[in-house]
Design an enzyme around this catalytic site. Sequence first.
Site, PDB file in Angstrom:
ATOM      1  CG  ASN A 163      44.026  35.711  48.097  1.00 52.82           C
ATOM      2  OD1 ASN A 163      44.566  36.715  47.639  1.00 52.82           O
ATOM      3  ND2 ASN A 163      44.386  34.483  47.744  1.00 52.82           N
ATOM      4  CG  PHE A 164      41.207  36.739  45.376  1.00 53.71           C
ATOM      5  CD1 PHE A 164      42.192  36.634  44.402  1.00 53.71           C
ATOM      6  CD2 PHE A 164      40.758  35.575  45.993  1.00 53.71           C
ATOM      7  CE1 PHE A 164      42.724  35.389  44.042  1.00 53.71           C
ATOM      8  CE2 PHE A 164      41.276  34.328  45.635  1.00 53.71           C
ATOM      9  CZ  PHE A 164      42.260  34.235  44.655  1.00 53.71           C
ATOM     10  CG  LEU A 165      42.129  44.577  49.292  1.00 54.53           C
ATOM     11  CD1 LEU A 165      40.690  45.040  49.507  1.00 54.53           C
ATOM     12  CD2 LEU A 165      43.005  44.981  50.482  1.00 54.53           C
ATOM     13  CB  SER A 173      44.563  57.083  46.450  1.00 54.65           C
ATOM     14  OG  SER A 173      45.618  56.328  45.906  1.00 54.65           O
ATOM     15  CB  ALA A 177      41.809  49.306  50.851  1.00 62.03           C
ATOM     16  CB  THR A 199      50.598  36.802  51.401  1.00 57.51           C
ATOM     17  OG1 THR A 199      49.687  36.484  50.352  1.00 57.51           O
ATOM     18  CG2 THR A 199      50.948  35.544  52.174  1.00 57.51           C
ATOM     19  CG  LEU A 415      45.698  29.537  46.849  1.00 58.78           C
ATOM     20  CD1 LEU A 415      44.268  29.108  46.586  1.00 58.78           C
ATOM     21  CD2 LEU A 415      46.684  28.596  46.183  1.00 58.78           C
TER      22      LEU A 415
HETATM   23  S1  MYA Z   1      46.995  41.297  48.827  1.00 57.78           S
HETATM   24  C1  MYA Z   1      46.566  41.885  47.201  1.00 57.78           C
HETATM   25  C2  MYA Z   1      46.115  43.292  47.255  1.00 57.78           C
HETATM   26  N1  MYA Z   1      45.597  43.744  45.967  1.00 57.78           N
HETATM   27  C3  MYA Z   1      46.316  44.413  45.066  1.00 57.78           C
HETATM   28  O1  MYA Z   1      47.482  44.716  45.253  1.00 57.78           O
HETATM   29  C4  MYA Z   1      45.593  44.715  43.763  1.00 57.78           C
HETATM   30  C5  MYA Z   1      45.918  46.079  43.203  1.00 57.78           C
HETATM   31  N2  MYA Z   1      45.694  47.124  44.215  1.00 57.78           N
HETATM   32  C6  MYA Z   1      44.473  47.502  44.649  1.00 57.78           C
HETATM   33  O2  MYA Z   1      43.441  46.995  44.247  1.00 57.78           O
HETATM   34  C7  MYA Z   1      44.468  48.601  45.696  1.00 57.78           C
HETATM   35  O3  MYA Z   1      45.684  49.297  45.643  1.00 57.78           O
HETATM   36  C8  MYA Z   1      44.235  48.049  47.139  1.00 57.78           C
HETATM   37  C9  MYA Z   1      44.366  49.189  48.148  1.00 57.78           C
HETATM   38  C10 MYA Z   1      42.819  47.471  47.239  1.00 57.78           C
HETATM   39  C11 MYA Z   1      45.257  46.984  47.510  1.00 57.78           C
HETATM   40  N3  MYA Z   1      46.612  44.775  52.224  1.00 57.78           N
HETATM   41  O4  MYA Z   1      41.743  52.418  49.725  1.00 57.78           O
HETATM   42  P1  MYA Z   1      43.086  52.978  49.978  1.00 57.78           P
HETATM   43  C12 MYA Z   1      46.275  49.838  53.043  1.00 57.78           C
HETATM   44  C13 MYA Z   1      46.214  45.441  53.312  1.00 57.78           C
HETATM   45  O5  MYA Z   1      43.180  54.455  49.891  1.00 57.78           O
HETATM   46  P2  MYA Z   1      43.992  51.719  47.542  1.00 57.78           P
HETATM   47  C14 MYA Z   1      45.491  40.695  49.447  1.00 57.78           C
HETATM   48  O6  MYA Z   1      44.523  40.539  48.757  1.00 57.78           O
HETATM   49  C15 MYA Z   1      47.282  50.945  53.044  1.00 57.78           C
HETATM   50  O7  MYA Z   1      48.418  50.572  53.798  1.00 57.78           O
HETATM   51  N4  MYA Z   1      46.170  46.789  53.396  1.00 57.78           N
HETATM   52  O8  MYA Z   1      44.204  52.314  49.025  1.00 57.78           O
HETATM   53  C16 MYA Z   1      45.424  40.427  50.949  1.00 57.78           C
HETATM   54  C17 MYA Z   1      46.484  52.055  53.668  1.00 57.78           C
HETATM   55  O9  MYA Z   1      46.379  51.878  55.072  1.00 57.78           O
HETATM   56  P3  MYA Z   1      47.358  52.729  56.070  1.00 57.78           P
HETATM   57  C18 MYA Z   1      46.548  47.475  52.307  1.00 57.78           C
HETATM   58  O10 MYA Z   1      45.336  51.653  46.929  1.00 57.78           O
HETATM   59  C19 MYA Z   1      44.621  41.528  51.578  1.00 57.78           C
HETATM   60  C20 MYA Z   1      45.101  51.840  53.075  1.00 57.78           C
HETATM   61  O11 MYA Z   1      45.057  50.452  52.675  1.00 57.78           O
HETATM   62  C21 MYA Z   1      46.972  46.849  51.141  1.00 57.78           C
HETATM   63  O12 MYA Z   1      42.930  52.435  46.817  1.00 57.78           O
HETATM   64  C22 MYA Z   1      44.653  41.487  53.082  1.00 57.78           C
HETATM   65  C23 MYA Z   1      44.865  52.705  51.865  1.00 57.78           C
HETATM   66  O13 MYA Z   1      43.563  52.475  51.418  1.00 57.78           O
HETATM   67  C24 MYA Z   1      47.005  45.441  51.129  1.00 57.78           C
HETATM   68  N5  MYA Z   1      47.410  44.744  50.068  1.00 57.78           N
HETATM   69  O14 MYA Z   1      43.494  50.223  47.811  1.00 57.78           O
HETATM   70  C25 MYA Z   1      43.806  42.597  53.672  1.00 57.78           C
HETATM   71  N6  MYA Z   1      47.271  47.784  50.228  1.00 57.78           N
HETATM   72  O15 MYA Z   1      47.010  54.169  55.879  1.00 57.78           O
HETATM   73  C26 MYA Z   1      43.925  42.655  55.189  1.00 57.78           C
HETATM   74  C27 MYA Z   1      47.050  48.963  50.815  1.00 57.78           C
HETATM   75  O16 MYA Z   1      47.076  52.231  57.460  1.00 57.78           O
HETATM   76  C28 MYA Z   1      43.114  41.584  55.848  1.00 57.78           C
HETATM   77  N7  MYA Z   1      46.610  48.797  52.066  1.00 57.78           N
HETATM   78  O17 MYA Z   1      48.761  52.400  55.619  1.00 57.78           O
HETATM   79  C29 MYA Z   1      43.140  41.717  57.336  1.00 57.78           C
HETATM   80  C30 MYA Z   1      42.346  40.627  58.051  1.00 57.78           C
HETATM   81  C31 MYA Z   1      40.851  40.876  57.926  1.00 57.78           C
HETATM   82  C32 MYA Z   1      40.006  39.756  58.541  1.00 57.78           C
HETATM   83  C33 MYA Z   1      40.131  39.668  60.070  1.00 57.78           C
HETATM   84  C34 MYA Z   1      39.241  38.580  60.673  1.00 57.78           C
HETATM   85  C35 MYA Z   1      39.355  38.417  62.095  1.00 57.78           C
END
Ligand code: MYA
Length: 415
Positions: A163-165, A173, A177, A199, A415
């Site tokens: 959470n809280f990414l 961009s 991430a 989520t 959450l």
């Molecule tokens: S969901 C809440 C996410 N946060 C926000 O929406 C806050 C506002 N937005 C931002 O801060 C940025 O836009 C974020 C992306 C950080 C979201 N989940 O760096 P980039 C993919 C997963 O250039 P940015 C929450 O916290 C996107 O499809 N991936 O993009 C749960 C693309 O990949 P691809 C996401 O906009 C998080 C790539 O990132 C998400 O600067 C669960 C682009 O990267 C998203 N919400 O940064 C995370 N948004 O090219 C996954 C974009 O393939 C956890 N992307 O489409 C996975 C499990 C890990 C643990 C495993 C353990 C075994």
Amino acid sequence: AIPKGDTDTTSLETMVRSFQDSMSVGKTHKFWETQPVGQYKDLGDTTLPEGPIEPPTPLSEVKQEPYNLPSAYEWTTCDMESEETCDEVYLLLKNNYVEDDENMFRFNYSKEFLRWALCTPDYYKSWHIGVRAKSSKKLVAFISGVPARIRVRDNVVKMAGINFLCVHKKLRSKRLAPVMIKEVTRRVHLENIWQASYTAGVVLPTPITTCQYWHRSLNPKKLIDVGFSRLGARMTMSRTIKLYKLPESTVTPGFRKMETRDVPAVTRLLRNYLSQFVVAPEFDQSDVEHWLLPNENVVDSYLVEGPDSHEITDFCSFYTLPSSILGNQSYFTLKAAYSYYNVSTKTPLPQLMNDALIVAKQKDFDVFNALDVMHNESFLRELKFGPGDGQLHYYLYNYRIRSALKPSELGLVLL
Ligand code: MYA
């Protein structure tokens, strides 16, 4: 996206959105295509087995050093028990976290909430990961995980709840991430955990289910004034206020706040209830103590105690998550309650939830939000919730589900 109310149920916006979401299946995902998650190309392939997509690797083969960041940035582990660090994470999220599609509202998780969400009984500090600018030491990005036991059908799986990414608006961009996701994955692997749940408002490969947010106005005038909802067709403000009016006090006899002494009974009630869903958390008493005991301005829980038997028959809870109202002269915060876990065995669920609405109103919340998960459909319309334009997609990492679930088959609220 942040959920937002919309009294116009067949809004064009919603149709456009679901069209765009369905188009996302055709999009390429340079990062997600490399990850052990359900891939679009495998949709509908019933020969693939349910369960882990990749087997665990020996711990000695897990990369020992952190992933490389662009040279101006460095990793930091965030000690959320420290006042200063918690402040920094709070401010990063307050200014850069999730907004609705029209950028009118932004989640404003409180510091107490962040501590509650992140400092769970058995949390790993190493899973609270920040990125700082090397020169100024300013916190510019964050991602977190906490351990969770999630049951999928008959299998209880140790997972990380991610959470809280968040990446600072000025650094978007730049593919930061994916590096953050890989780093949290590495640190989760180091604890011998190989699955995760999360989520998002965006469509990624591949949701296990897609839920809809519903909203119950508690303070309709403010919601309309700030643009959260609209006056319905043929409605005046005074008719709208009357429509959403609630009794001053709760109606169910024996309805009271949960206390520490209730933890064993609530755990039994909740475990039994959650056992019917395909995906649900596996709560023990210490989880119930942490996640469901009332925690001021964070989580509220109520139950119904029988008059003679003192048996606990029903339970309801909601968490507090305000949103900042962006660019409004008169109002700064929208106070929202989010339905959490609810169990009814004796009091009809609509009556129980109506009491939850009444206490939320007493506590000055503006709106009560709920997803269409578990048995929530049975009270949403009756209690005058309206469908919002926000969708929430649920995901599992490294765990394949045979086919997508209905929201009502999901017993998990993140959450
Ligand atoms: S969901 C809440 C996410 N946060 C926000 O929406 C806050 C506002 N937005 C931002 O801060 C940025 O836009 C974020 C992306 C950080 C979201 N989940 O760096 P980039 C993919 C997963 O250039 P940015 C929450 O916290 C996107 O499809 N991936 O993009 C749960 C693309 O990949 P691809 C996401 O906009 C998080 C790539 O990132 C998400 O600067 C669960 C682009 O990267 C998203 N919400 O940064 C995370 N948004 O090219 C996954 C974009 O393939 C956890 N992307 O489409 C996975 C499990 C890990 C643990 C495993 C353990 C075994």
